[in-house]
Design an enzyme around this catalytic site. Structure first.
Site, mmCIF file in Angstrom:
data_model
loop_
_atom_site.group_PDB
_atom_site.id
_atom_site.type_symbol
_atom_site.label_atom_id
_atom_site.label_comp_id
_atom_site.label_asym_id
_atom_site.label_seq_id
_atom_site.Cartn_x
_atom_site.Cartn_y
_atom_site.Cartn_z
ATOM 1 N N GLU A 58 -0.803 -9.115 -1.167
ATOM 2 C CA GLU A 58 -2.148 -9.472 -1.047
ATOM 3 C C GLU A 58 -2.819 -9.394 -2.309
ATOM 4 O OE1 GLU A 58 -1.965 -6.500 2.269
ATOM 5 O OE2 GLU A 58 -2.999 -8.077 3.657
ATOM 6 N N GLY B 27 0.536 -4.891 0.959
ATOM 7 C CA GLY B 27 -0.536 -5.093 -0.032
ATOM 8 C C GLY B 27 -0.481 -5.504 -1.469
ATOM 9 N N ALA C 214 0.867 -1.094 0.075
ATOM 10 C CA ALA C 214 -0.023 0.035 -0.046
ATOM 11 C C ALA C 214 1.088 1.172 0.174
ATOM 12 C CB ALA C 214 -0.836 -0.013 1.381
ATOM 13 N N GLU D 79 4.444 -5.539 7.256
ATOM 14 C CA GLU D 79 3.664 -4.741 7.932
ATOM 15 C C GLU D 79 3.943 -4.361 9.159
ATOM 16 O OE1 GLU D 79 2.353 -6.832 5.634
ATOM 17 O OE2 GLU D 79 0.945 -5.818 4.463
HETATM 18 N N1 T1G Z 1 4.713 3.475 0.174
HETATM 19 C C1 T1G Z 1 5.187 4.639 -0.384
HETATM 20 N N2 T1G Z 1 6.440 4.982 -0.750
HETATM 21 C C2 T1G Z 1 7.278 3.765 -0.594
HETATM 22 C C3 T1G Z 1 6.747 2.362 -0.245
HETATM 23 C C4 T1G Z 1 5.563 2.305 0.169
HETATM 24 N N3 T1G Z 1 5.008 1.218 0.269
HETATM 25 N N4 T1G Z 1 8.046 1.673 -0.261
HETATM 26 C C5 T1G Z 1 8.843 2.619 -0.573
HETATM 27 N N5 T1G Z 1 8.624 3.700 -0.929
HETATM 28 C C6 T1G Z 1 9.416 4.820 -1.507
HETATM 29 C C7 T1G Z 1 10.521 5.219 -0.211
HETATM 30 O O1 T1G Z 1 10.096 6.252 0.697
HETATM 31 C C8 T1G Z 1 11.583 5.974 -1.173
HETATM 32 O O2 T1G Z 1 11.038 6.989 -1.435
HETATM 33 C C9 T1G Z 1 11.256 5.150 -2.613
HETATM 34 O O3 T1G Z 1 10.135 4.546 -2.605
HETATM 35 C C10 T1G Z 1 12.595 3.918 -2.731
HETATM 36 O O4 T1G Z 1 12.454 3.148 -1.356
HETATM 37 C C11 T1G Z 1 -2.709 -3.004 3.187
HETATM 38 C C12 T1G Z 1 -1.125 -1.676 4.822
HETATM 39 C C13 T1G Z 1 10.211 -2.039 -1.703
HETATM 40 C C14 T1G Z 1 12.149 -3.099 -0.523
HETATM 41 O O5 T1G Z 1 6.357 -1.823 3.946
HETATM 42 O O6 T1G Z 1 10.557 -2.214 1.934
HETATM 43 O O7 T1G Z 1 1.009 -2.688 2.300
HETATM 44 O O8 T1G Z 1 13.107 8.246 -0.328
HETATM 45 O O9 T1G Z 1 14.643 3.630 -0.733
HETATM 46 O O10 T1G Z 1 15.973 0.279 -0.710
HETATM 47 O O11 T1G Z 1 -1.509 -4.568 4.012
HETATM 48 O O12 T1G Z 1 11.265 0.543 -0.235
HETATM 49 O O13 T1G Z 1 13.013 7.867 -2.861
HETATM 50 O O14 T1G Z 1 11.281 9.488 -1.819
HETATM 51 O O15 T1G Z 1 13.441 1.777 0.510
HETATM 52 O O16 T1G Z 1 15.262 -0.263 -3.246
HETATM 53 C C15 T1G Z 1 3.854 -2.708 3.103
HETATM 54 C C16 T1G Z 1 8.028 -0.794 2.245
HETATM 55 C C17 T1G Z 1 2.924 -1.171 3.136
HETATM 56 C C18 T1G Z 1 7.250 -1.899 1.856
HETATM 57 C C19 T1G Z 1 12.729 -1.324 -1.997
HETATM 58 N N6 T1G Z 1 5.144 -2.509 2.204
HETATM 59 N N7 T1G Z 1 9.341 -0.720 1.150
HETATM 60 O O17 T1G Z 1 13.833 -0.852 -1.101
HETATM 61 O O18 T1G Z 1 14.195 1.590 -1.998
HETATM 62 S S1 T1G Z 1 1.766 -1.367 4.213
HETATM 63 C C20 T1G Z 1 6.341 -1.975 2.905
HETATM 64 C C21 T1G Z 1 10.450 -1.286 1.290
HETATM 65 C C22 T1G Z 1 0.526 -2.248 3.502
HETATM 66 C C23 T1G Z 1 -1.377 -3.571 3.442
HETATM 67 C C24 T1G Z 1 -0.404 -2.794 4.232
HETATM 68 C C25 T1G Z 1 11.515 -0.715 0.234
HETATM 69 C C26 T1G Z 1 11.804 -1.841 -0.895
HETATM 70 P P1 T1G Z 1 12.376 8.311 -1.721
HETATM 71 P P2 T1G Z 1 13.695 2.720 -0.954
HETATM 72 P P3 T1G Z 1 15.002 0.077 -1.705
#
Ligand code: T1G
Length: 675
Positions: A105, A102, A63, A125
């Site tokens: 999911e 998500g 998400a 999450e």
């Molecule tokens: N939403 C918004 N921005 C995100 C994002 C996300 N989910 N993931 C990464 N970014 C942005 C991050 O801030 C950065 O921005 C850029 O992308 C590159 O990220 C309903 C509620 C995918 C492994 O927790 O683990 O789904 O600084 O530097 O090292 O059940 O990003 O460039 O402006 O980390 O190559 C669940 C979180 C969400 C994954 C890539 N998903 N992201 O790593 O790049 S909650 C996560 C990561 C959810 C549902 C629930 C990593 C990555 P900027 P980065 P990276």
């Protein structure tokens, strides 16, 4: 604004593509486009099957975290996943990169999943203080099975595509470079089979695995709300009808979403990434190539520092003054690698490759062609100045010269060279091959490209880097000092080491001030003269109470290094207190918090005002990754905002502290340090 979702027909199959850089987060535009595309596919008789794929480096990575806390925008993700799953035509998820949260999911709402071997699938999450809120806790037990679902949902650790295939979470592996073609072929294949709604699949595995997993990981989850809630949802899936399980998941997710822990952990997620940015320096500035690193000192720090680069595939030349110290240091590096290999973290061939890239030497001249040299010698300014003077004469122009000093003035060190622009601090935290924090200390004359090069290199060696200014102790240790000073005063007034440490451990720290002192060494910085006893620490050191390494420090330790209060230490404390004319009194835990944690916030406010940190969230990142501040409290400055800076000021004033002007201003205006 064009939709990030596009569609393309390939015979009987409609391919729906998301192109939403950088990670195809499932923001409102993606959800709206995906919803419209899947509904159109269902309505189009010419379409017999659907493939959902993503452009760029990854399948949906979750998400859109930036949307949290804002009013929800339809279609919300659980409903979209249900729409996909309800399709009467088979839907195939084509997975590459990291299908997370998500994103996974959404793939679980699809009927089939095909992935490239390098793909990772996870539900991280819990690392945001949440749990899978779009059906992950209900669909994973029906695909990967209960045991894997429990582990994935409670730890957030992703699994590889091959393990996902073995578990049944993924149906097929694609060629690394032929995912779309293989997904199309797979989709054509399953037209005859038709859809396979995940919700209709039977739960796989034994529910008892959940309790067993929870018990085995109780220590790791201490203080966190989300893991237990995630496990409760997985457990609900094993006994409730799907829709009731979904309702339970939604209820648990919502509770966490609006709780303090998730706000704190989402703050740290963004803070860690923000810390990598250098205000005022062009993010595309040309970086200096770092192909060979020199490390001076093969002690604990020098060895640990070297491992970071060797593990990242960067050759290291390590220098010592004496052969014996050099051999010992190299031996320790190998021992550390072999210990990691024994735990399955490294393959034996990786250990050999790392050791082969290490060049031990007694000669500074062998550093001449290094692109970066890091000094990790004795913490003494004269010694460091001598070393940097030698480096200035020997190392090629353009090389970066860094000191691993914990406290000393980088500008003074830089002045001992003719190239102050190439000098900065790289303050690693012990053990340097384990702790993620790296304080990058920017000298007054440090060139922007030098700073940017080291910040980028930090990411390559998997460190979380924070830019610090030149002041005594930089950011972390500077805030540690008032905490340690007050802790010693509290001993004189009647508190015990165990009481003070317990307050900190109950708060969520991995250990308290005295446990930390025993671990690091009570004798650090001691003048080594047992006859000179000016304070409690001198008295402990004088009788060999140097900490865990001598079996006793503020605590006594058994052969398993388990601590117990020491009567000898208490007698030393009482003796000092009596000599100082102090009368012991009962001290409340609340006073300990006010006198040891609040002063850290006060120091953080001074650090910000002096621009020794770029932003308050950087201070939080330092304390989370350098000292184990509980991530579910978001770091000292975020925590102060949550406590209320007026409450912090009142607590400090109660004990006679001088309030930092910036903290006072926040208190008076009900302002926050962090967004
Ligand atoms: N939403 C918004 N921005 C995100 C994002 C996300 N989910 N993931 C990464 N970014 C942005 C991050 O801030 C950065 O921005 C850029 O992308 C590159 O990220 C309903 C509620 C995918 C492994 O927790 O683990 O789904 O600084 O530097 O090292 O059940 O990003 O460039 O402006 O980390 O190559 C669940 C979180 C969400 C994954 C890539 N998903 N992201 O790593 O790049 S909650 C996560 C990561 C959810 C549902 C629930 C990593 C990555 P900027 P980065 P990276």
């Amino acid at each position: 604004m064009s939709s990030p979702i596009s569609t393309e027909r390939h015979g009987d199959v409609l391919v729906i593509t998301s192109d939403n850089p950088p990670v195809n987060a499932l923001g409102a535009a993606v959800r709206t486009g995906l919803d419209a595309a899947i509904r159109a596919a269902v309505a189009d008789d010419a379409v017999k099957a659907v493939v959902i794929r993503c452009e760029g480096r990854t399948f949906f990575a979750g998400a859109d975290i930036t949307e949290f806390g804002k009013p929800p925008v339809d279609p919300w993700l659980p409903a979209l996943v249900d729409t996909i799953e309800a399709s009467p035509k088979p839907v195939v998820a084509a997975i590459h990169g990291t299908a997370l949260g998500g994103g996974l999911e959404t793939a679980l709402g699809c009927h089939y999943r095909i992935a490239v071997p390098s793909a990772k699938l996870g539900t991280p999450e819990v690392k945001l203080g949440l749990l899978p809120g779009a059906g992950g806790t209900q669909r994973l037990p029906r695909t990967a099975g209960i045991e894997a679902a429990a582990e994935m949902c409670a730890t957030g650790t992703p699994i590889g595509a091959r393990r996902a295939l073995d578990l049944g979470l993924v149906d097929r592996l694609a060629g690394e470079d032929s995912l779309t073609a293989d997904a199309l072929a797979f989709a054509n294949e399953v037209i005859a089979q038709g859809p396979r709604p995940t919700r209709a699949l039977p739960i796989k595995g034994a529910p008892a695995a959940i309790k067993a997993f929870a018990e085995a990981n109780a220590k790791k989850f201490r203080g966190f709300d989300a893991p237990a809630a995630a496990l409760a949802c997985v457990e609900a899936a094993t006994r409730l009808p799907f829709d009731e399980g979904m309702a339970f998941e939604r209820e648990q997710f919502t509770k966490l979403l609006f709780g303090a822990q998730s706000a704190a952990m989402r703050h740290i997620f963004f803070a860690e990434r923000q810390a990598a940015k250098i205000d005022g320096v062009d993010k595309d500035i040309a970086l200096r190539p770092i192909n060979k690193v020199g490390v001076i000192g093969a002690g604990t720090m020098g060895g640990g520092i070297s491992m970071n680069f060797l593990t990242a595939g960067i050759p290291v030349t390590i220098v010592e003054m004496k052969q014996e110290a050099l051999d010992h240091g190299v031996g320790l590096i190998r021992k550390n690698y072999e210990a990691s290999a024994a735990k399955g973290r490294f393959m034996p061939e990786q250990v050999e490759a790392a050791m082969a890239a290490l060049t031990p030497t007694l000669s500074f001249d062998d550093l001449a062609d290094c692109d970066l040299v890091i000094e990790a010698v004795y913490e003494n300014m004269d010694v460091k100045k001598e070393v940097f003077g030698k480096l200035d004469r020997i190392v090629k122009p353009g090389a970066i010269l860094a000191s691993n000093t914990s406290y000393l003035n980088i500008d003074e060190i830089a002045a001992s060279t003719g190239r102050a622009g190439d000098v900065l601090g790289m303050h690693f935290f012990s053990p340097a091959n384990v702790m993620k924090l790296l304080e990058v200390v920017r000298g007054a004359k440090t060139a922007p490209d030098v700073l940017a090069t080291v910040m980028a290199l930090a990411k390559k060696i998997k460190k979380v880097a924070v830019v610090a200014g030149v002041c005594h102790g930089f950011i972390g240790n500077r805030m540690l000092m008032p905490r340690q000073v007050e802790s010693m005063k509290l001993l004189m007034e009647g508190a015990t080491p165990a009481q003070i440490d317990k307050v900190h451990v109950d708060f969520g720290m991995p250990m308290g001030p005295f446990q930390m002192s025993d671990l690091a060494g009570v004798d650090i910085g001691w003048h080594r003269d047992p006859a000179r006893i000016e304070n409690i620490r001198d008295a402990l050191c004088a009788v060999g109470r140097w900490g865990q390494k001598t079996g006793k420090g503020f605590y006594d330790y058994d052969d398993k290094r388990r601590p117990s209060p020491s009567a000898e230490v208490q007698a030393i404390i009482d003796d000092f207190a009596a000599k100082a004319g102090m009368t012991k009194r009962a001290i409340s835990d609340e006073e300990i918090v006010e006198r040891t944690l609040y002063p850290m916030v006060n120091e953080g406010a001074l650090i910000l005002a002096e621009k020794m940190a770029q932003r308050a969230s950087d201070i939080d990142v330092v304390w989370i990754y350098g000292y184990g501040w509980p991530v579910y409290r978001g770091g000292p400055m975020f925590w102060a905002d949550l406590e209320g800076n007026d409450k912090i000021v009142a607590g400090l004033e109660k004990h006679g502290f001088t309030i930092a002007p910036l903290l006072k201003e926040k208190a008076e205006t009900k302002g926050r340090f962090t967004a």
